[in-house]
Motif scaffolding. Structure first.
Motif, PDB file in Angstrom:
ATOM      1  N   MET A   1     -17.674  -6.575   4.485  1.00  0.00           N
ATOM      2  CA  MET A   1     -16.532  -5.676   4.675  1.00  0.00           C
ATOM      3  C   MET A   1     -16.835  -4.306   4.052  1.00  0.00           C
ATOM      4  SD  MET A   1     -14.245  -7.451   6.296  1.00  0.00           S
ATOM      5  CE  MET A   1     -12.607  -6.777   6.007  1.00  0.00           C
ATOM      6  N   ILE A   2     -16.427  -3.265   4.748  1.00  0.00           N
ATOM      7  CA  ILE A   2     -16.596  -1.908   4.230  1.00  0.00           C
ATOM      8  C   ILE A   2     -15.349  -1.558   3.427  1.00  0.00           C
ATOM      9  CG2 ILE A   2     -16.875   0.513   4.865  1.00  0.00           C
ATOM     10  CD1 ILE A   2     -18.291  -0.474   7.425  1.00  0.00           C
ATOM     11  N   ARG A   3     -15.529  -1.479   2.121  1.00  0.00           N
ATOM     12  CA  ARG A   3     -14.398  -1.245   1.213  1.00  0.00           C
ATOM     13  C   ARG A   3     -14.060   0.245   1.208  1.00  0.00           C
ATOM     14  NH1 ARG A   3     -12.879  -4.981  -2.329  1.00  0.00           N
ATOM     15  NH2 ARG A   3     -12.646  -3.506  -4.054  1.00  0.00           N
ATOM     16  N   THR A   4     -12.812   0.544   1.569  1.00  0.00           N
ATOM     17  CA  THR A   4     -12.413   1.916   1.877  1.00  0.00           C
ATOM     18  C   THR A   4     -11.188   2.323   1.077  1.00  0.00           C
ATOM     19  OG1 THR A   4     -13.209   1.562   4.142  1.00  0.00           O
ATOM     20  CG2 THR A   4     -11.801   3.482   3.770  1.00  0.00           C
ATOM     21  N   ILE A   5     -11.181   3.580   0.629  1.00  0.00           N
ATOM     22  CA  ILE A   5      -9.951   4.133   0.058  1.00  0.00           C
ATOM     23  C   ILE A   5      -9.546   5.368   0.867  1.00  0.00           C
ATOM     24  CG2 ILE A   5     -10.430   3.257  -2.257  1.00  0.00           C
ATOM     25  CD1 ILE A   5     -11.045   6.099  -3.122  1.00  0.00           C
ATOM     26  N   ILE A   6      -8.254   5.584   0.927  1.00  0.00           N
ATOM     27  CA  ILE A   6      -7.690   6.747   1.608  1.00  0.00           C
ATOM     28  C   ILE A   6      -7.132   7.679   0.538  1.00  0.00           C
ATOM     29  CG2 ILE A   6      -5.849   7.547   3.135  1.00  0.00           C
ATOM     30  CD1 ILE A   6      -6.125   4.832   4.615  1.00  0.00           C
ATOM     31  N   ILE A  16      -0.092   5.980   8.421  1.00  0.00           N
ATOM     32  CA  ILE A  16      -0.679   5.888   9.754  1.00  0.00           C
ATOM     33  C   ILE A  16      -2.165   5.556   9.656  1.00  0.00           C
ATOM     34  CG2 ILE A  16      -1.333   7.229  11.795  1.00  0.00           C
ATOM     35  CD1 ILE A  16       1.333   8.710  11.503  1.00  0.00           C
ATOM     36  N   ASN A  17      -2.890   6.252   8.771  1.00  0.00           N
ATOM     37  CA  ASN A  17      -4.323   5.989   8.624  1.00  0.00           C
ATOM     38  C   ASN A  17      -4.585   4.582   8.101  1.00  0.00           C
ATOM     39  OD1 ASN A  17      -4.836   8.545   9.562  1.00  0.00           O
ATOM     40  ND2 ASN A  17      -5.291   9.420   7.555  1.00  0.00           N
ATOM     41  N   SER A  18      -3.696   4.082   7.240  1.00  0.00           N
ATOM     42  CA  SER A  18      -3.834   2.700   6.752  1.00  0.00           C
ATOM     43  C   SER A  18      -3.667   1.716   7.900  1.00  0.00           C
ATOM     44  CB  SER A  18      -2.804   2.414   5.662  1.00  0.00           C
ATOM     45  OG  SER A  18      -2.998   3.243   4.534  1.00  0.00           O
ATOM     46  N   LEU A  19      -2.669   1.969   8.762  1.00  0.00           N
ATOM     47  CA  LEU A  19      -2.457   1.098   9.920  1.00  0.00           C
ATOM     48  C   LEU A  19      -3.634   1.176  10.884  1.00  0.00           C
ATOM     49  CD1 LEU A  19       1.331   1.702  10.632  1.00  0.00           C
ATOM     50  CD2 LEU A  19       0.288  -0.435   9.915  1.00  0.00           C
ATOM     51  N   TYR A  20      -4.126   2.377  11.109  1.00  0.00           N
ATOM     52  CA  TYR A  20      -5.289   2.552  11.971  1.00  0.00           C
ATOM     53  C   TYR A  20      -6.480   1.749  11.441  1.00  0.00           C
ATOM     54  CZ  TYR A  20      -3.414   6.464  14.748  1.00  0.00           C
ATOM     55  OH  TYR A  20      -2.700   7.249  15.609  1.00  0.00           O
ATOM     56  N   LEU A  21      -6.713   1.876  10.141  1.00  0.00           N
ATOM     57  CA  LEU A  21      -7.849   1.176   9.536  1.00  0.00           C
ATOM     58  C   LEU A  21      -7.710  -0.325   9.716  1.00  0.00           C
ATOM     59  CD1 LEU A  21     -10.408   1.933   7.805  1.00  0.00           C
ATOM     60  CD2 LEU A  21      -9.070   1.228   5.822  1.00  0.00           C
ATOM     61  N   GLY A  22      -6.477  -0.825   9.613  1.00  0.00           N
ATOM     62  CA  GLY A  22      -6.242  -2.253   9.764  1.00  0.00           C
ATOM     63  C   GLY A  22      -6.499  -2.769  11.160  1.00  0.00           C
ATOM     64  N   LYS A  23      -6.586  -1.862  12.145  1.00  0.00           N
ATOM     65  CA  LYS A  23      -6.836  -2.267  13.527  1.00  0.00           C
ATOM     66  C   LYS A  23      -8.328  -2.416  13.820  1.00  0.00           C
ATOM     67  CE  LYS A  23      -2.792   0.363  15.097  1.00  0.00           C
ATOM     68  NZ  LYS A  23      -1.893  -0.747  15.374  1.00  0.00           N
ATOM     69  N   ILE A  24      -9.182  -2.018  12.887  1.00  0.00           N
ATOM     70  CA  ILE A  24     -10.622  -2.017  13.132  1.00  0.00           C
ATOM     71  C   ILE A  24     -11.276  -3.092  12.281  1.00  0.00           C
ATOM     72  CG2 ILE A  24     -12.717  -0.617  13.126  1.00  0.00           C
ATOM     73  CD1 ILE A  24     -10.920   1.860  13.267  1.00  0.00           C
ATOM     74  N   HIS A 112     -10.940   5.683  15.825  1.00  0.00           N
ATOM     75  CA  HIS A 112     -11.662   4.445  16.141  1.00  0.00           C
ATOM     76  C   HIS A 112     -13.154   4.725  16.337  1.00  0.00           C
ATOM     77  CE1 HIS A 112     -13.028   1.036  18.622  1.00  0.00           C
ATOM     78  NE2 HIS A 112     -12.087   0.342  17.997  1.00  0.00           N
ATOM     79  N   THR A 113     -13.464   5.818  17.034  1.00  0.00           N
ATOM     80  CA  THR A 113     -14.861   6.180  17.251  1.00  0.00           C
ATOM     81  C   THR A 113     -15.576   6.440  15.932  1.00  0.00           C
ATOM     82  OG1 THR A 113     -14.467   7.111  19.448  1.00  0.00           O
ATOM     83  CG2 THR A 113     -16.387   7.923  18.270  1.00  0.00           C
ATOM     84  N   ALA A 114     -14.921   7.199  15.053  1.00  0.00           N
ATOM     85  CA  ALA A 114     -15.542   7.533  13.769  1.00  0.00           C
ATOM     86  C   ALA A 114     -15.827   6.288  12.945  1.00  0.00           C
ATOM     87  CB  ALA A 114     -14.629   8.483  12.992  1.00  0.00           C
ATOM     88  N   LEU A 115     -14.846   5.392  12.860  1.00  0.00           N
ATOM     89  CA  LEU A 115     -15.003   4.210  12.008  1.00  0.00           C
ATOM     90  C   LEU A 115     -15.947   3.191  12.636  1.00  0.00           C
ATOM     91  CD1 LEU A 115     -13.484   3.835   9.234  1.00  0.00           C
ATOM     92  CD2 LEU A 115     -12.604   5.656  10.671  1.00  0.00           C
ATOM     93  N   MET A 193       7.969  -2.336  16.132  1.00  0.00           N
ATOM     94  CA  MET A 193       8.347  -1.062  16.734  1.00  0.00           C
ATOM     95  C   MET A 193       7.643   0.102  16.035  1.00  0.00           C
ATOM     96  SD  MET A 193       9.851   0.758  18.934  1.00  0.00           S
ATOM     97  CE  MET A 193      10.790  -0.503  19.783  1.00  0.00           C
ATOM     98  N   ARG A 194       7.514   0.021  14.721  1.00  0.00           N
ATOM     99  CA  ARG A 194       6.862   1.095  13.975  1.00  0.00           C
ATOM    100  C   ARG A 194       5.436   1.323  14.490  1.00  0.00           C
ATOM    101  NH1 ARG A 194       6.530  -0.788   8.602  1.00  0.00           N
ATOM    102  NH2 ARG A 194       8.753  -0.358   8.389  1.00  0.00           N
ATOM    103  N   LYS A 195       4.721   0.236  14.814  1.00  0.00           N
ATOM    104  CA  LYS A 195       3.344   0.365  15.305  1.00  0.00           C
ATOM    105  C   LYS A 195       3.310   1.111  16.638  1.00  0.00           C
ATOM    106  CE  LYS A 195       1.844  -3.909  13.044  1.00  0.00           C
ATOM    107  NZ  LYS A 195       1.326  -5.284  13.269  1.00  0.00           N
ATOM    108  N   TYR A 196       4.256   0.780  17.523  1.00  0.00           N
ATOM    109  CA  TYR A 196       4.294   1.458  18.821  1.00  0.00           C
ATOM    110  C   TYR A 196       4.669   2.933  18.664  1.00  0.00           C
ATOM    111  CZ  TYR A 196       3.772  -2.901  21.420  1.00  0.00           C
ATOM    112  OH  TYR A 196       3.283  -4.075  21.950  1.00  0.00           O
ATOM    113  N   LEU A 197       5.599   3.220  17.767  1.00  0.00           N
ATOM    114  CA  LEU A 197       6.016   4.613  17.588  1.00  0.00           C
ATOM    115  C   LEU A 197       4.917   5.434  16.932  1.00  0.00           C
ATOM    116  CD1 LEU A 197       9.761   4.132  16.586  1.00  0.00           C
ATOM    117  CD2 LEU A 197       8.817   4.836  18.796  1.00  0.00           C
TER     118      LEU A 197
END
Length: 238
Positions: A1-6, A16-24, A112-115, A193-197
């Motif tokens: 796992m790539i251990r990441t901090i924001i 938003i970036n935390s949610l994005y990271l969780g999708k990858i 997504h491309t960057a990560l 709903m929060r994820k879709y918005l």
């Protein structure tokens, strides 16, 4: 796992970036903090592989953290995520060794491309004892080939629900609505709903504002600002 901090002072962007990271796949969020001062103890205490770093924050800025990391000689990579798009900032990021630079606002596919690109690079390097010139050229130059428009929905979102939410939003396009109000209209949970918005905000269909009341949690208020149906249709028909 790539251990990441924001490291991001805007709570909405950090979320938003935390949610994005969780999708990858392949990433673990160690912490999301609003200042350089908060990040330094984590870097010193924990194993950190990657930092998603804003530049302009209260107190010390992102350049300060980048400088400290390089001075300490720690093997931590940095992806800059900043609204700064002037050539001096970008040249400075390259000199400091940032592995990528995302200009706010950006869409999920660019994140997504960057990560994904970063993860693929790390896996490839770890598997090699030596690299040929051709291997190295592919590693350093292949990022240009990845920036192809993506029409796949983020993990966890479905076309049917996206279509239903879009239809409900159009019915109330002149109104400002909360996450909970739209969740009740569609019949899904507030968390879903929060994820879709967040996705709609990311592709610049809606704008989101955080409203702080006297007590209780902040409320996210949303409003349609772009009625370009093609932005949605490409995700519904792909």
């Amino acid at each position: 796992m790539i251990r990441t901090i924001i490291v991001e002072d805007d709570p909405m962007v950090a979320q938003i970036n935390s949610l994005y990271l969780g999708k990858i796949d392949g990433y673990e969020l160690v912490a999301a903090v609003p200042t350089v001062q908060d990040a330094l103890p984590i870097i010193e205490r924990d194993q950190v592989d990657l930092i998603l770093l804003d530049i302009y924050m209260p107190g010390e800025d992102g350049w300060s953290l980048l400088s400290k990391i390089r001075w300490l000689g720690q093997g931590i990579d940095v992806i800059i995520i900043s609204a700064a798009n002037d050539k001096e900032s970008i040249k400075k990021a390259i000199r400091y060794g940032a592995v990528d630079y995302l200009i706010k606002p950006f869409e999920f596919e660019r994140f997504h491309t960057a990560l994904t690109s970063y993860k693929e690079d790390q896996v490839f390097i770890d598997e090699q004892e030596e690299l040929s010139q051709n291997d190295l050229d592919n590693l350093l130059l292949h990022k240009e080939q990845h920036h192809v428009a993506c029409t796949e929905l983020p993990k966890g979102l479905t076309k049917n629900t996206l279509k239903l939410i879009w239809e409900k939003m159009l019915e109330h396009q002149a109104e400002v609505f909360s996450t909970e109000e739209m969740a009740q209209l569609v019949g899904i949970s507030r968390v879903s709903m929060r994820k879709y918005l967040f996705f709609f905000a990311d592709i610049h269909i809606i704008e989101t504002e955080i409203v702080y009341g006297a007590i209780g949690r902040p409320i996210f208020k949303h409003k349609i600002v772009n009625l370009d149906h093609q932005l949605i249709e490409k995700y519904l028909t792909s």
